[in-house]
Design a protein around this motif. Structure first.
Motif, PDB file in Angstrom:
ATOM      1  N   TRP A 194       5.774  -8.095 -12.689  1.00 47.52           N
ATOM      2  CA  TRP A 194       4.368  -8.190 -12.281  1.00 47.52           C
ATOM      3  C   TRP A 194       3.486  -9.459 -12.489  1.00 47.52           C
ATOM      4  CZ3 TRP A 194       3.144  -2.233 -13.973  1.00 47.52           C
ATOM      5  CH2 TRP A 194       3.907  -1.532 -13.245  1.00 47.52           C
ATOM      6  N   THR A 254       2.102  -7.397  -2.196  1.00 44.69           N
ATOM      7  CA  THR A 254       3.042  -8.615  -2.584  1.00 44.69           C
ATOM      8  C   THR A 254       2.121  -9.758  -1.877  1.00 44.69           C
ATOM      9  OG1 THR A 254       4.046  -8.303  -0.295  1.00 44.69           O
ATOM     10  CG2 THR A 254       4.798  -7.008  -1.982  1.00 44.69           C
ATOM     11  N   TYR A 279       4.103  -0.737   1.426  1.00 45.90           N
ATOM     12  CA  TYR A 279       4.762   0.486   1.084  1.00 45.90           C
ATOM     13  C   TYR A 279       3.561   1.365   0.666  1.00 45.90           C
ATOM     14  CZ  TYR A 279       4.714  -1.990  -3.250  1.00 45.90           C
ATOM     15  OH  TYR A 279       4.638  -2.779  -4.328  1.00 45.90           O
ATOM     16  N   ARG A 325       2.207   3.149  -6.957  1.00 47.14           N
ATOM     17  CA  ARG A 325       3.027   2.383  -6.029  1.00 47.14           C
ATOM     18  C   ARG A 325       4.033   1.470  -6.405  1.00 47.14           C
ATOM     19  NH1 ARG A 325      -1.189  -0.090  -2.180  1.00 47.14           N
ATOM     20  NH2 ARG A 325       0.468  -0.920  -0.991  1.00 47.14           N
ATOM     21  N   LEU A 326       3.419   0.654  -7.315  1.00 48.84           N
ATOM     22  CA  LEU A 326       4.155  -0.344  -8.205  1.00 48.84           C
ATOM     23  C   LEU A 326       5.427   0.393  -8.872  1.00 48.84           C
ATOM     24  CD1 LEU A 326       1.401  -2.817  -9.520  1.00 48.84           C
ATOM     25  CD2 LEU A 326       3.177  -3.164  -7.844  1.00 48.84           C
ATOM     26  N   ASP A 338      12.677  -1.224  -9.019  1.00 51.45           N
ATOM     27  CA  ASP A 338      13.952  -1.676  -8.714  1.00 51.45           C
ATOM     28  C   ASP A 338      14.052  -2.897  -7.796  1.00 51.45           C
ATOM     29  OD1 ASP A 338      14.850   0.235 -10.293  1.00 51.45           O
ATOM     30  OD2 ASP A 338      15.409   1.522  -8.688  1.00 51.45           O
ATOM     31  N   LEU A 339      12.883  -2.964  -6.725  1.00 54.62           N
ATOM     32  CA  LEU A 339      12.930  -4.038  -5.887  1.00 54.62           C
ATOM     33  C   LEU A 339      12.051  -5.099  -6.532  1.00 54.62           C
ATOM     34  CD1 LEU A 339      13.602  -5.130  -3.040  1.00 54.62           C
ATOM     35  CD2 LEU A 339      11.418  -3.979  -2.170  1.00 54.62           C
ATOM     36  N   PHE A 340      10.925  -4.897  -7.261  1.00 57.97           N
ATOM     37  CA  PHE A 340      10.081  -5.743  -7.764  1.00 57.97           C
ATOM     38  C   PHE A 340       9.948  -5.612  -9.233  1.00 57.97           C
ATOM     39  CE2 PHE A 340       8.296  -7.306  -3.941  1.00 57.97           C
ATOM     40  CZ  PHE A 340       8.463  -6.231  -3.154  1.00 57.97           C
ATOM     41  N   GLY A 396       2.003   5.278  -1.189  1.00 58.36           N
ATOM     42  CA  GLY A 396       2.282   6.204  -2.216  1.00 58.36           C
ATOM     43  C   GLY A 396       1.081   7.183  -2.686  1.00 58.36           C
ATOM     44  N   ALA A 430       6.900   3.023  -8.228  1.00 57.63           N
ATOM     45  CA  ALA A 430       7.837   3.299  -7.563  1.00 57.63           C
ATOM     46  C   ALA A 430       8.789   2.406  -6.699  1.00 57.63           C
ATOM     47  CB  ALA A 430       7.300   4.114  -6.248  1.00 57.63           C
ATOM     48  N   GLN A 431       8.496   1.086  -7.300  1.00 56.28           N
ATOM     49  CA  GLN A 431       9.262  -0.080  -6.514  1.00 56.28           C
ATOM     50  C   GLN A 431       9.695  -1.182  -7.609  1.00 56.28           C
ATOM     51  OE1 GLN A 431       9.939  -0.759  -3.453  1.00 56.28           O
ATOM     52  NE2 GLN A 431       8.758   1.294  -2.470  1.00 56.28           N
TER      53      GLN A 431
END
Length: 869
Positions: free
Chosen positions: A630, A534, A541, A619-620, A625-627, A543, A622-623
């Motif tokens: 891109w 980020t 985070y 990893r992206l 919902d938060l991010f 993964g 899996a995230q």
């Protein structure tokens, strides 16, 4: 004032009696609206062009204003001139010129059409209604017939009668379908949309600069009065206001005036620097580089060389763009007007006789290597664009002195016939060459030495798979130095090959490449799980996906095996062509160094970058919902590819399918990456333009070239570092290719089954309990393996686990090398466990004791041997 052109008998004739355009006679033509432009108007123009009911009038008014900029004009001319000055001609399918059409090429109208076709790249879209007639000299003439852009409705295929009207001529039906030519894409806003804000700012900047000079460029005047007599003050003020150009002033008695020189030079330089910056941004937007018609005194040879190469690429792209429209849509117009094109095409004179760099290189190397013909050094320097050293003559003398000091290699025994040499070569090698050292073998002629020095540089012209283009332009623009493990002594290895070893396959080469590439990928995979993703520091985070990691490893095994086969095939060709080890060594040594060092370094870098990108992608995902968004980013230094620089800052939803084509890496050594963004960090109104920007890149010449080389595929989803068209298996004919899945134990230097079985220890552990419906185990390489209840015999369940943990041999088999055979030798029997590599991980298919028949043994011990105890 608006005027309507009427088609009447009394209408004025066009120059050279050319016929009038049919469509334009129906239009109420107005000139572009000249108003003061600013950034808000630029944004509004874009929104209008991208609206539900698109209108381009505001955009085209803005473009007409942008074209008045002198720097813009010079940049555009640089691109149009390269195409207009090209030597166009038209030939039929047999290569013979067609005179009628070549007469058209030599007209003013054809030149205007060519210029406007290239300008379409700046405007985005153009419509032509060409007209043809015979002049007084009985030669064919033409008019380009560019229709006024303010009347375009590209989305509907209509040319409107009035610039803001709705009704117009449907150019995609009736006779206009064949007589009107559309150029460009209906949703393309052109390159001017990128350059416009800089031209707007520059115009304001120059005005501000002029005001600055007027205000601060003149000297300051310090005037004093006695502070009591207001009449005296008023008289002094009138005197100052009346100061003439000669500096004469009449002031009242009792006052003083001092002249103070202005020291505002540094600030004025800032205005000039700002204008220079805007010019560079305009150049990058329209040309792809910062240099156009001006050169920098600080630019060195390498920088100017890079700009020249980029300019040539841009010119080639414009030529191809123009040629495609001439050979598709303009030919259709010609046919509609009765011209017999005879299945021909527009081309450039000399194209059919010119060799590309690859062909030239092959011819030159053959002349020097095989036929030992001298080739002029200056020709090599000029043909392949390599700078000639300033001390060239001195280096040549030193090289000649060094050659004179080296011992002359002894000539091999050439009395025997070729047939005898082929049959006895391996046995006689030591005797024939016992006095010939490797140093002697390196004593080559001056021209051969020159060839070897050129090899590394010339490889930059080869484009496609790794073996033909891994060292092409990269985001690093140089070859990264990588420490390769398990190095190979090529001199020793080539001697062994000449003596008859490794003729069909080389386990040494395979393990060398596979170990380096898997190590590289794991290095990137580990980095990808630790890199900050980020733009807000402090958030991290993790993964991991072991199943995907297994799929990538399998892909690298396959790639390394194919590369080994390709190298062995080439060495066998050199072997058959050579009469002595010296001759073989001269041809084989440069080639093995390319395979095992230069190309491997690029492949290593690609594996690292792919590993990092794959881990990051997991990893992206899996995230999301938060991010939910891109952003595509480059490293941001001067080494970034111009094509990838255009993608820098591109923002799209994480779920957009375009990411399956754009997720980096997108070329050899590509260092681009993706960072996640939260919803509040994104202006949703810009996403439409972002998507068009991404599609434009994918459809561009560079985008198509990268796709042809095997890029624009999300490797994190496919589980591949190298795609099928990047494999070395296409390097040689299929009949000569020995299938990787059919490699035998002897190809790997293994003992026969009976000997391997003698090393077996212990007996298989028995199991009489209830095994789980599904279990996840780890194999010898710590890879997860899923075991379903349906599989092999219950009694061999523990033996299956032992075969996974401590195998004696591991073979990859099958058409796609996705079947894995774990072989474990015991005193009394051999246990085989069969697994399948899948996107979800490795799954056990079966396990059993091997039936000791020749057929059963051969079915198990074959393929890629990736592990041996």
């Amino acid at each position: 004032m608006a005027h309507k052109i009427k088609h009447t008998a009394t209408a004025a004739k066009n120059p050279a009696n050319e016929p009038k355009q049919i469509i334009i006679q129906q239009l109420e033509v107005r000139k572009a609206t000249r108003t003061e432009q600013d950034i808000p108007k630029w944004r509004n123009a874009i929104k209008s062009a991208e609206g539900v009911n698109p209108r381009r009038q505001l955009l085209y008014d803005l473009y007409a204003d942008v074209e008045l900029d002198g720097h813009v004009e010079s940049v555009v001319s640089k691109r149009t001139d390269a195409v207009c000055l090209a030597d166009w001609h038209f030939v039929d399918k047999d290569g013979s010129p067609i005179e009628e059409i070549n007469q058209l090429i030599d007209t003013i109208g054809f030149g205007e059409m060519i210029e406007e076709i290239v300008k379409t790249r700046f405007w985005g879209y153009s419509i032509f209604e060409p007209k043809f007639w015979k002049g007084l000299d009985d030669k064919w003439q033409m008019n380009a017939g560019l229709l006024p852009r303010l009347h375009y409705r590209p989305e509907a295929g209509i040319v409107t009668y009035q610039r803001y009207g709705e009704d117009g001529v449907d150019i995609r039906s009736g006779r206009y379908l064949k007589t009107v030519m559309e150029v460009g894409k209906v949703d393309d806003m052109g390159l001017y949309v990128k350059a416009a804000p800089y031209a707007i700012l520059k115009r304001g900047g120059i005005g501000d600069w002029a005001a600055f000079i007027q205000t601060f460029g003149s000297p300051l005047i310090d005037a004093t009065w006695d502070g009591f007599d207001e009449t005296q003050k008023a008289a002094l003020q009138d005197a100052l206001n009346g100061l003439g150009p000669g500096g004469t002033i009449i002031r009242p008695d009792g006052t003083e005036i001092s002249i103070i020189e202005n020291k505002a030079k540094d600030t004025s330089d800032a205005h000039g620097s700002f204008t220079g910056f805007l010019n560079k941004e305009i150049s990058k937007s329209l040309l792809g580089t910062t240099e156009t018609t001006e050169s920098s005194t600080s630019s060195g040879y390498a920088q100017s060389k890079t700009h020249d190469e980029q300019d040539n690429d841009k010119h080639d792209s414009d030529l191809q763009f123009t040629r495609r429209y001439l050979n598709s849509r303009f030919i259709r117009v010609l046919n509609a007007y009765g011209f017999d094109t005879k299945g021909g095409e527009f081309t450039l004179k000399g194209d059919e006789h010119q060799l590309d760099k690859t062909q030239q290189f092959n011819i030159v190397s053959t002349l020097m290597e095989k036929h030992k013909l001298p080739v002029d050094h200056d020709y090599l320097y000029e043909t392949f664009g390599i700078p000639k050293p300033d001390n060239y003559e001195q280096l040549l003398k030193e090289q000649a002195q060094q050659e004179a000091a080296e011992p002359t290699p002894k000539k091999p025994n050439t009395k025997a016939t070729r047939e005898e040499q082929e049959g006895k070569k391996a046995a006689k090698t030591n005797k024939e060459n016992k006095d010939v050292s490797l140093d002697d073998a390196k004593a080559q002629s001056g021209i051969i030495r020159a060839y070897n020095n050129f090899v590394e540089k010339l490889l930059g012209f080869f484009v496609k798979a790794p073996q033909d283009g891994a060292m092409l332009q990269s985001c690093t623009h140089h070859h990264t130095t990588i420490t390769l493990s398990n190095g190979i002594n090529s001199d020793t290895w080539l001697r062994q090959f000449w003596e008859g070893k490794n003729k069909s396959f080389s386990s040494t080469l395979f393990y060398y490449h596979s170990s380096n590439l898997t190590r590289a990928f794991k290095e990137g995979w580990g980095t990808g799980n630790t890199v900050q993703l980020t733009e807000n520091p402090g958030f991290a985070y993790g993964g991991d996906d072991p199943a995907m990691l297994t799929a990538f490893e399998q892909n690298l095994f396959k790639f390394a095996g194919a590369k080994t086969l390709a190298q062995i095939q080439e060495l066998n060709q050199f072997f058959r062509q050579s009469k002595s080890f010296e001759e073989f060594y001269q041809m084989a040594k440069p080639r093995t160094e390319l395979y095992n060092t230069a190309w491997l370094q690029t492949e290593y870098a690609t594996a690292v970058l792919t590993g990092e990108a794959a881990a990051t992608y997991q990893r992206l995902k899996a995230q999301i919902d938060l991010f939910p968004y891109w952003k595509y980013t480059t490293v941001g230094d001067e080494l970034v590819r111009p094509a990838h620089r255009l993608l820098d800052g591109l923002i799209l939803p994480a779920t957009d399918k375009i990411w399956q084509k754009l997720f980096p890496p997108n070329a050899w050594r590509c260092r681009c990456r993706v960072v996640p963004l939260m919803a509040h960090e994104v202006d949703a109104s810009l996403l439409g333009a972002m998507q068009k920007r991404a599609k434009a890149y994918l459809d561009s010449t560079m985008g198509q070239m990268e796709k042809d080389q095997g890029w624009h595929v999300n490797r994190a989803n496919s589980g591949e570092v190298f795609l099928a068209n990047q494999m070395y298996t296409g390097k040689f004919p299929g009949k000569a290719q020995k299938s990787l899945a059919q490699l035998k134990p002897q190809d790997w230097g293994l003992q026969a089954y009976s000997q391997a079985k003698k090393a077996g220890k212990g007996v298989v552990k028995t199991f009489d309990g209830d095994r789980p419906d599904q279990a996840q185990l780890k194999d010898y390489n710590n890879r997860p393996v899923v075991v379903n209840k349906s599989g092999g015999p219950n009694a061999l369940y523990l033996g299956m686990q032992e075969a996974l943990h401590q195998p004696d041999e591991v073979w990859y088999q099958g058409k796609d090398l996705t079947e894995v055979y774990y072989v474990k030798y015991y005193k009394d029997q051999t246990l085989v466990t069969v697994a399948k590599v899948a996107p979800t991980g490795m799954q056990i298919l079966n396990w059993y004791t091997l039936e000791e028949t020749r057929k059963s043994i051969d079915l198990v011990r074959r393929g890629l041997l990736t592990y041996v105890k």
